[in-house]
Design a protein around this motif. Structure first.
Motif, PDB file in Angstrom:
ATOM      1  N   LEU A   1       0.833  -1.206   0.000  1.00  0.00           N
ATOM      2  CA  LEU A   1       0.000   0.000   0.000  1.00  0.00           C
ATOM      3  C   LEU A   1       0.868   1.257   0.000  1.00  0.00           C
ATOM      4  O   LEU A   1       0.557   2.241  -0.680  1.00  0.00           O
ATOM      5  CB  LEU A   1      -0.927  -0.006   1.214  1.00  0.00           C
ATOM      6  CG  LEU A   1      -2.057  -1.047   1.206  1.00  0.00           C
ATOM      7  CD1 LEU A   1      -2.855  -0.980   2.504  1.00  0.00           C
ATOM      8  CD2 LEU A   1      -2.987  -0.843   0.016  1.00  0.00           C
ATOM      9  N   ARG A   2       1.950   1.248   0.779  1.00  0.00           N
ATOM     10  CA  ARG A   2       2.824   2.437   0.878  1.00  0.00           C
ATOM     11  C   ARG A   2       3.577   2.701  -0.426  1.00  0.00           C
ATOM     12  O   ARG A   2       3.675   3.837  -0.879  1.00  0.00           O
ATOM     13  CB  ARG A   2       3.828   2.245   2.014  1.00  0.00           C
ATOM     14  CG  ARG A   2       3.275   2.506   3.397  1.00  0.00           C
ATOM     15  CD  ARG A   2       4.399   2.768   4.397  1.00  0.00           C
ATOM     16  NE  ARG A   2       3.859   3.065   5.704  1.00  0.00           N
ATOM     17  CZ  ARG A   2       3.797   2.204   6.709  1.00  0.00           C
ATOM     18  NH1 ARG A   2       4.244   0.979   6.535  1.00  0.00           N
ATOM     19  NH2 ARG A   2       3.290   2.548   7.866  1.00  0.00           N
ATOM     20  N   LYS A   3       4.114   1.638  -1.022  1.00  0.00           N
ATOM     21  CA  LYS A   3       5.056   1.810  -2.124  1.00  0.00           C
ATOM     22  C   LYS A   3       4.403   1.736  -3.510  1.00  0.00           C
ATOM     23  O   LYS A   3       4.892   2.351  -4.453  1.00  0.00           O
ATOM     24  CB  LYS A   3       6.158   0.754  -2.037  1.00  0.00           C
ATOM     25  CG  LYS A   3       6.991   0.841  -0.771  1.00  0.00           C
ATOM     26  CD  LYS A   3       8.004  -0.302  -0.715  1.00  0.00           C
ATOM     27  CE  LYS A   3       8.819  -0.273   0.569  1.00  0.00           C
ATOM     28  NZ  LYS A   3       9.772  -1.408   0.652  1.00  0.00           N
ATOM     29  N   GLU A   4       3.322   0.974  -3.632  1.00  0.00           N
ATOM     30  CA  GLU A   4       2.840   0.637  -4.963  1.00  0.00           C
ATOM     31  C   GLU A   4       1.495   1.263  -5.323  1.00  0.00           C
ATOM     32  O   GLU A   4       1.082   1.185  -6.482  1.00  0.00           O
ATOM     33  CB  GLU A   4       2.731  -0.895  -5.097  1.00  0.00           C
ATOM     34  CG  GLU A   4       4.076  -1.593  -4.906  1.00  0.00           C
ATOM     35  CD  GLU A   4       3.939  -3.101  -4.778  1.00  0.00           C
ATOM     36  OE1 GLU A   4       2.788  -3.594  -4.885  1.00  0.00           O
ATOM     37  OE2 GLU A   4       4.959  -3.776  -4.564  1.00  0.00           O
ATOM     38  N   TYR A   5       0.813   1.890  -4.357  1.00  0.00           N
ATOM     39  CA  TYR A   5      -0.536   2.368  -4.624  1.00  0.00           C
ATOM     40  C   TYR A   5      -0.760   3.801  -4.164  1.00  0.00           C
ATOM     41  O   TYR A   5      -0.130   4.268  -3.215  1.00  0.00           O
ATOM     42  CB  TYR A   5      -1.572   1.469  -3.937  1.00  0.00           C
ATOM     43  CG  TYR A   5      -1.840   0.177  -4.672  1.00  0.00           C
ATOM     44  CD1 TYR A   5      -2.792   0.121  -5.677  1.00  0.00           C
ATOM     45  CD2 TYR A   5      -1.117  -0.978  -4.365  1.00  0.00           C
ATOM     46  CE1 TYR A   5      -3.042  -1.055  -6.362  1.00  0.00           C
ATOM     47  CE2 TYR A   5      -1.353  -2.165  -5.049  1.00  0.00           C
ATOM     48  CZ  TYR A   5      -2.320  -2.200  -6.047  1.00  0.00           C
ATOM     49  OH  TYR A   5      -2.549  -3.360  -6.734  1.00  0.00           O
ATOM     50  N   ILE A   6      -1.654   4.484  -4.864  1.00  0.00           N
ATOM     51  CA  ILE A   6      -2.248   5.730  -4.390  1.00  0.00           C
ATOM     52  C   ILE A   6      -3.476   5.326  -3.578  1.00  0.00           C
ATOM     53  O   ILE A   6      -4.396   4.694  -4.112  1.00  0.00           O
ATOM     54  CB  ILE A   6      -2.674   6.638  -5.559  1.00  0.00           C
ATOM     55  CG1 ILE A   6      -1.457   7.016  -6.421  1.00  0.00           C
ATOM     56  CG2 ILE A   6      -3.398   7.878  -5.042  1.00  0.00           C
ATOM     57  CD1 ILE A   6      -0.429   7.866  -5.717  1.00  0.00           C
ATOM     58  N   ILE A   7      -3.510   5.660  -2.300  1.00  0.00           N
ATOM     59  CA  ILE A   7      -4.606   5.219  -1.438  1.00  0.00           C
ATOM     60  C   ILE A   7      -5.707   6.272  -1.425  1.00  0.00           C
ATOM     61  O   ILE A   7      -5.454   7.461  -1.220  1.00  0.00           O
ATOM     62  CB  ILE A   7      -4.104   4.962  -0.004  1.00  0.00           C
ATOM     63  CG1 ILE A   7      -2.981   3.926  -0.018  1.00  0.00           C
ATOM     64  CG2 ILE A   7      -5.248   4.469   0.881  1.00  0.00           C
ATOM     65  CD1 ILE A   7      -2.320   3.726   1.338  1.00  0.00           C
ATOM     66  N   LEU A   8      -6.919   5.805  -1.645  1.00  0.00           N
ATOM     67  CA  LEU A   8      -8.096   6.675  -1.640  1.00  0.00           C
ATOM     68  C   LEU A   8      -9.151   6.061  -0.720  1.00  0.00           C
ATOM     69  O   LEU A   8      -9.620   4.950  -0.960  1.00  0.00           O
ATOM     70  CB  LEU A   8      -8.662   6.815  -3.059  1.00  0.00           C
ATOM     71  CG  LEU A   8     -10.036   7.480  -3.201  1.00  0.00           C
ATOM     72  CD1 LEU A   8     -10.009   8.912  -2.689  1.00  0.00           C
ATOM     73  CD2 LEU A   8     -10.509   7.422  -4.657  1.00  0.00           C
ATOM     74  N   ALA A   9      -9.503   6.762   0.349  1.00  0.00           N
ATOM     75  CA  ALA A   9     -10.546   6.306   1.273  1.00  0.00           C
ATOM     76  C   ALA A   9     -11.765   7.199   1.121  1.00  0.00           C
ATOM     77  O   ALA A   9     -11.680   8.413   1.299  1.00  0.00           O
ATOM     78  CB  ALA A   9     -10.034   6.342   2.712  1.00  0.00           C
TER      79      ALA A   9
END
Length: 659
Positions: free
Chosen positions: A568-576
């Motif tokens: 999640l930290r390195k490979e993705y743009i997190i959207l909640a």
């Protein structure tokens, strides 16, 4: 008639025995799930149904791509025909394995650990309904046992609008809900057993049993008595079904401040009642009228005797029943009915059992002060539960009055007082003096103080995973040592040039929302799309909610895994996207729903409408992996505590994004 009641009693006891020990007795080596490639297809379009089997270690599932004449039951699908769809091809296994089977003397194909089958369906009506049963056979390498399997699934488009147009399920896909329903029923059954040992109920057992044993047909009437109790409580549960069938009502109950404040007050009143401050009783005129009906004799009188017991015992059972009913609202619509049936089955059990076997009465303990102690213990439980409802609205409305460490402190205080009460250090009205501590009381006190010790690290930021979804999330913690250390490390990395921050500032709504485990991300869809395009990363979209218990369980038990966190930290743009947040949007950000034509004026309403219209889902948590254009890379994922599955889900999204 007598034989009917004997049969009913046997079946009831058998079902209860199965319910209590379901995990220990029922062999279920394969768990099925199914999904559609497109839940909103156009007429004439072909879609694919994917059936997935999770197979326990030591077991294997027969495929269907080998000679069926060999003997074992192959996996197959059977559809209930209607004019809204047609089956376009056969059920196809994906990557099955081959071996020589000595029992069947031939080569068979099979799956271990996981199995996948796919089948193409052609849609003939936009309001389709697909009912399919998948069946097969699973065998054990270790014991040689073979178990036939069968699982039903239903896919359909339901009526789109609710009364107020706010929340409605768009489709159903046969997802398993048996586990949560069984867990709820077992809890209700335990509550029913507990209710027996209260001052209002326990003394009634010998009186009632003596009535049935001293007259002709007493055993048959005892069965009717028990059945009547179950029917009465089942009716109370059925009254709540309209509240639970409409998701908009369930959502309002779980997220609006008014019902949560009301439930908080009710539970406090229940607790004070159990502590002996007052009694919650029904009008005596009502009880007397029902009791008069029981004096008329006949089979009808037995029903009114049961009704009288329900009313007379209300001062003790009312708070327990209220707890079950309140907990059932917002769940599946079967919960109120089956919860009440489970409670009443336990409640009616001693009256029926002792009427059949009067000799067992000799083993019952005598009435005494210990009955009041049971009520007081329940009072402490009600008091702890009360603050859960206050915590719900504290989260939703961002009051920050009941952060996680405050809730933990409250529960520590309540649990410690309960422990001291069990040791006789605290006395309440109607309590008898405690001259010595009985072994059961000592064991219960030990359990309570163990729970207190478990809670203490939670004051300083320990995750307390056993209480995930019950306590506030880790992001709502005033003094989180782990979070402070993590922030210091990140600041040091940034200042030393060891880490490049990939965020677009300012982050919209970061003053309202926060991601768990120190993760950084976004809370606005357009901003996440912009970040995805700038930093060339896929989007991890999390549809979540302040009042979503399963969301917290996923964050505490799955997201916390180092493999998941790293990805999640390195490979993705997190959207909640929070679907229950009541924060008002400025008028220029209001949207008119294409789904229900209503105007969405809050963050939660806008996000929830987005989930329904784009992804045809209204459940949380709901995880989607999106490309830079906002389109899904792989099939979405819902609640699943299997970390390996979640890692595979993230890896599949990354692979699809690269392609």
């Amino acid at each position: 008639m007598k034989q009917f009641f004997k049969s009913f009693g046997f079946i009831t006891v058998l079902l209860l025995s199965i319910g209590i020990s379901a995990n220990a007795q029922i062999i279920n080596p394969v768990t099925w799930s199914a999904s559609l490639s497109n839940e909103s297809p156009k007429v004439g379009e072909e879609i694919e149904i994917t059936f997935k089997a999770k197979i326990k270690d030591g077991w294997y599932l027969y495929s269907n791509d080998f000679d069926p004449e060999l003997g074992p039951i192959i996996t197959s699908s059977a559809y209930k025909a209607n004019n809204t769809f047609q089956v376009a091809d056969t059920l196809t296994p994906i990557n099955s394995h081959e071996k020589y089977d000595e029992i069947w003397e031939g080569k068979i194909r099979y799956f271990k650990k996981e199995g996948t089958f796919k089948q193409t369906i052609k849609i003939l009506d936009e309001n389709y309904k697909i009912e399919v049963t998948i069946s097969g056979q699973s065998c054990s390498d270790e014991t040689g046992q073979c178990i036939p399997l069968e699982k039903d699934f239903t896919f359909e488009i339901k009526e789109p609008l609710t009364a107020n147009g706010e929340i409605k399920a768009v489709s159903s896909s046969g997802q398993d809900t048996e586990e949560s329903l069984w867990a709820f029923m077992i809890s209700a059954f335990i509550f029913g057993l507990t209710a027996i040992f209260t001052p209002c109920v326990f003394p009634m057992i010998p009186l009632t049993v003596s009535f049935f044993t001293n007259q002709s047909g007493g055993k048959s009437k005892a069965f009717l008595y028990g059945f009547s109790i179950i029917a009465i409580y089942g009716f109370f549960g059925a009254v709540l079904v309209p509240l639970t069938k409409d998701p908009s009502v369930a959502n309002a109950i779980s997220t609006h401040w008014l019902p949560n404040i009301l439930f908080f007050i009710i539970f406090i009143v229940f607790a004070l009642s159990f502590f002996g401050m007052f009694e919650i009783t029904l009008p005596s005129s009502m009880v007397n009228k029902i009791d008069q009906q029981s004096d008329k004799g006949g089979w009808g009188a037995v029903f009114f005797m049961a009704f009288t017991l329900v009313l007379v015992s209300f001062s003790c059972t009312g708070p327990i029943v209220g707890t079950i009913l309140i907990e059932s609202v917002g769940g599946a619509y079967l919960k109120p009915i089956f919860g009440m049936i489970a409670f009443a089955s336990a409640f009616a059990l001693p009256f029926t059992l002792f009427a059949l076997f009067p000799g067992l009465m000799k083993g019952l303990p005598k009435s005494g002060g210990w009955l009041n102690s049971v009520k007081v213990v329940l009072g402490f439980v009600e008091l702890a539960l009360a603050f859960k409802f206050l915590s719900n609205i504290d989260l939703i409305y961002h009051w920050r009055l009941l952060d996680k460490d405050i809730m933990v402190a409250i529960w520590i205080a309540i649990s410690a007082m309960l422990g001291l009460y069990l040791l006789g250090k605290i006395r309440l009205p109607h309590d008898s003096p405690v001259d010595s501590i009985s072994p059961p009381r000592m064991i219960l006190a030990t359990i309570v103080f163990t729970f207190v010790i478990y809670l203490i690290p939670g004051l300083f930021g320990a995750p307390l995973k056993l209480l995930s979804g019950i306590l506030p999330p880790q992001t709502h913690h005033t003094f989180d040592i782990r979070g402070i250390i993590r922030e210091e490390i990140e600041i040091a990395d940034l200042s030393g040039g060891n880490k490049k921050e990939t965020l677009l500032h300012p982050i919209k709504y970061d003053n309202i929302f926060e991601l768990p485990h120190g993760l950084k991300g976004y809370f606005d869809y357009e901003q996440a799309i912009a970040a995805s395009n700038k930093f060339n990363k896929p989007i991890f979209l999390d549809f979540t909610g302040h009042g979503c218990a399963n969301c917290r369980k996923m964050e505490d038990n799955v997201w916390s895994d180092s493999r998941v966190l790293s990805r999640l930290r390195k490979e993705y743009i997190i959207l909640a996207l929070y679907v229950d947040d009541p924060t008002k949007l400025p008028e220029n950000e209001w949207v008119t729903s294409t789904f229900d034509k209503n105007t969405k004026k809050t963050i939660g309403a806008k996000n929830f409408d987005f989930q329904i219209t784009k992804f045809n889902s209204n459940a949380q948590p709901f995880y989607c992996l999106l490309g830079k254009d906002g389109e899904p890379l792989v099939d979405a994922k819902a609640y699943d505590l299997n970390v390996e599955n979640f890692v595979k889900f993230l890896d599949a999204g990354k692979t699809a994004f690269k392609k």
